[in-house]
Motif scaffolding. Sequence first.
Motif, PDB file in Angstrom:
ATOM      1  N   LEU A 201       0.703  -1.319  -0.030  1.00 34.77           N
ATOM      2  CA  LEU A 201      -0.030   0.025  -0.260  1.00 34.77           C
ATOM      3  C   LEU A 201       0.808   1.111  -0.166  1.00 34.77           C
ATOM      4  CD1 LEU A 201      -3.077  -0.518   2.607  1.00 34.77           C
ATOM      5  CD2 LEU A 201      -2.895  -1.026   0.189  1.00 34.77           C
ATOM      6  N   THR A 202       1.835   1.535   0.834  1.00 30.88           N
ATOM      7  CA  THR A 202       2.936   2.438   0.894  1.00 30.88           C
ATOM      8  C   THR A 202       3.661   3.294   0.136  1.00 30.88           C
ATOM      9  OG1 THR A 202       2.450   2.189   3.311  1.00 30.88           O
ATOM     10  CG2 THR A 202       4.221   4.068   2.783  1.00 30.88           C
ATOM     11  N   TYR A 203       4.516   2.227  -0.309  1.00 32.26           N
ATOM     12  CA  TYR A 203       5.167   1.605  -1.090  1.00 32.26           C
ATOM     13  C   TYR A 203       5.443   1.179  -2.843  1.00 32.26           C
ATOM     14  CZ  TYR A 203       7.822   3.744   3.638  1.00 32.26           C
ATOM     15  OH  TYR A 203       7.873   3.954   4.047  1.00 32.26           O
TER      16      TYR A 203
ATOM     17  N   ALA B  37      13.107 -11.524  -1.381  1.00 34.28           N
ATOM     18  CA  ALA B  37      13.953 -11.666  -1.104  1.00 34.28           C
ATOM     19  C   ALA B  37      14.512 -10.412  -0.820  1.00 34.28           C
ATOM     20  CB  ALA B  37      15.121 -12.987  -2.046  1.00 34.28           C
ATOM     21  N   GLU B  38      14.759  -9.667  -1.639  1.00 31.60           N
ATOM     22  CA  GLU B  38      15.569  -9.052  -1.213  1.00 31.60           C
ATOM     23  C   GLU B  38      15.410  -7.133  -0.004  1.00 31.60           C
ATOM     24  OE1 GLU B  38      17.845  -4.770  -4.215  1.00 31.60           O
ATOM     25  OE2 GLU B  38      17.146  -6.595  -4.888  1.00 31.60           O
ATOM     26  N   ALA B  39      13.845  -7.430  -0.514  1.00 30.41           N
ATOM     27  CA  ALA B  39      13.511  -6.394   0.563  1.00 30.41           C
ATOM     28  C   ALA B  39      12.863  -6.804   2.350  1.00 30.41           C
ATOM     29  CB  ALA B  39      11.667  -6.679  -0.375  1.00 30.41           C
ATOM     30  N   THR B  40      12.853  -8.359   1.652  1.00 37.36           N
ATOM     31  CA  THR B  40      12.618  -8.777   3.267  1.00 37.36           C
ATOM     32  C   THR B  40      13.432  -8.142   4.115  1.00 37.36           C
ATOM     33  OG1 THR B  40      13.519 -10.619   2.305  1.00 37.36           O
ATOM     34  CG2 THR B  40      11.021 -10.605   2.726  1.00 37.36           C
ATOM     35  N   TRP B  41      15.298  -8.971   3.233  1.00 37.61           N
ATOM     36  CA  TRP B  41      16.502  -8.421   4.338  1.00 37.61           C
ATOM     37  C   TRP B  41      17.254  -6.637   4.354  1.00 37.61           C
ATOM     38  CZ3 TRP B  41      20.484  -5.635   2.900  1.00 37.61           C
ATOM     39  CH2 TRP B  41      21.393  -5.811   1.775  1.00 37.61           C
ATOM     40  N   ARG B  42      16.386  -6.380   3.726  1.00 36.12           N
ATOM     41  CA  ARG B  42      16.085  -4.743   3.744  1.00 36.12           C
ATOM     42  C   ARG B  42      15.775  -4.399   4.771  1.00 36.12           C
ATOM     43  NH1 ARG B  42      18.411  -1.898  -0.584  1.00 36.12           N
ATOM     44  NH2 ARG B  42      20.021  -3.082  -2.060  1.00 36.12           N
TER      45      ARG B  42
ATOM     46  N   VAL C  77      17.041  -5.591   8.274  1.00 35.29           N
ATOM     47  CA  VAL C  77      17.760  -4.773   8.390  1.00 35.29           C
ATOM     48  C   VAL C  77      17.390  -2.892   9.255  1.00 35.29           C
ATOM     49  CG1 VAL C  77      20.057  -2.586   8.398  1.00 35.29           C
ATOM     50  CG2 VAL C  77      19.628  -5.250   7.181  1.00 35.29           C
ATOM     51  N   VAL C  78      16.562  -2.335   8.550  1.00 36.84           N
ATOM     52  CA  VAL C  78      15.723  -1.154   8.951  1.00 36.84           C
ATOM     53  C   VAL C  78      15.124  -1.373  10.379  1.00 36.84           C
ATOM     54  CG1 VAL C  78      13.681   1.081   8.311  1.00 36.84           C
ATOM     55  CG2 VAL C  78      15.666   0.010   6.824  1.00 36.84           C
ATOM     56  N   ALA C  79      13.844  -2.472  10.464  1.00 35.18           N
ATOM     57  CA  ALA C  79      13.147  -2.588  11.770  1.00 35.18           C
ATOM     58  C   ALA C  79      14.573  -3.248  12.326  1.00 35.18           C
ATOM     59  CB  ALA C  79      12.239  -3.905  11.061  1.00 35.18           C
ATOM     60  N   ALA C  80      15.224  -3.825  12.618  1.00 34.90           N
ATOM     61  CA  ALA C  80      16.571  -4.316  13.981  1.00 34.90           C
ATOM     62  C   ALA C  80      16.850  -2.609  14.046  1.00 34.90           C
ATOM     63  CB  ALA C  80      17.404  -4.957  13.527  1.00 34.90           C
ATOM     64  N   VAL C  81      17.436  -1.743  13.578  1.00 29.45           N
ATOM     65  CA  VAL C  81      17.506  -0.625  13.893  1.00 29.45           C
ATOM     66  C   VAL C  81      16.702  -0.115  14.804  1.00 29.45           C
ATOM     67  CG1 VAL C  81      18.456   2.215  13.907  1.00 29.45           C
ATOM     68  CG2 VAL C  81      19.251   0.065  12.077  1.00 29.45           C
ATOM     69  N   GLY C  82      15.448  -0.295  14.025  1.00 28.58           N
ATOM     70  CA  GLY C  82      14.178   0.245  15.205  1.00 28.58           C
ATOM     71  C   GLY C  82      13.986  -0.904  16.297  1.00 28.58           C
ATOM     72  N   PHE C  83      14.103  -1.854  16.495  1.00 29.21           N
ATOM     73  CA  PHE C  83      14.246  -2.227  17.502  1.00 29.21           C
ATOM     74  C   PHE C  83      14.955  -2.315  18.527  1.00 29.21           C
ATOM     75  CE2 PHE C  83      15.709  -6.336  19.461  1.00 29.21           C
ATOM     76  CZ  PHE C  83      14.168  -7.468  19.904  1.00 29.21           C
TER      77      PHE C  83
ATOM     78  N   GLY D 182      14.432   5.045   5.970  1.00 28.06           N
ATOM     79  CA  GLY D 182      14.724   3.463   5.949  1.00 28.06           C
ATOM     80  C   GLY D 182      14.396   2.755   5.077  1.00 28.06           C
ATOM     81  N   HIS D 183      13.182   3.221   5.299  1.00 27.55           N
ATOM     82  CA  HIS D 183      12.184   2.163   4.467  1.00 27.55           C
ATOM     83  C   HIS D 183      11.679   2.434   2.871  1.00 27.55           C
ATOM     84  CE1 HIS D 183      11.938  -1.478   6.326  1.00 27.55           C
ATOM     85  NE2 HIS D 183      10.520  -0.574   7.932  1.00 27.55           N
ATOM     86  N   ARG D 184      11.731   3.804   2.691  1.00 22.41           N
ATOM     87  CA  ARG D 184      11.041   5.354   1.766  1.00 22.41           C
ATOM     88  C   ARG D 184      12.680   4.492   0.861  1.00 22.41           C
ATOM     89  NH1 ARG D 184       8.746   7.959  -0.887  1.00 22.41           N
ATOM     90  NH2 ARG D 184      10.365  10.507  -1.758  1.00 22.41           N
TER      91      ARG D 184
END
Length: 154
Positions: A73-75, A82-87, A90-96, A132-134
Amino acid sequence: MASEPESNLRTVEALAALGRQFASYLGVSLAALAVHYAVLATLVETGRADPVPAALAGYLVGAVVSYGLNRRLTYASDRPHAEATWRFGVVAAVGFGLTWLIMAGLARGLGLPYLAAQVVATGVVVFWNFLGHRLWTFADRSSSVLPDGASRAG
């Protein structure tokens, strides 16, 4: 070279597109936050977990909701999973990590109520995750980070 009014119009259109995308992100974030807070409150109120690990568990469950809805929906990303999930990871890990630091500092260190601490953590992390996601996770693979066809030419 574009005239100044054309350049200004493109800038206004780009900012409007960015605003629409951020509004979509906030809507998706509300859904993910509802899941996150439900897990957090359930774990704390039933005595199954301390507020900090409960907040982190909620963050992980909310991240699953966030990935699916933001990708679609957003992006509107066509980046392969396979590429988007690891990225995304990484962004989520920083947020975590930010969530952990803020929750530990506010709930344990300063003794704030866990929900108040989580609201502060959410406020910080929402901006980190959006950018990060954008700019990286779901960015157009042509490397343009401007919204909806806006050009870099001025």
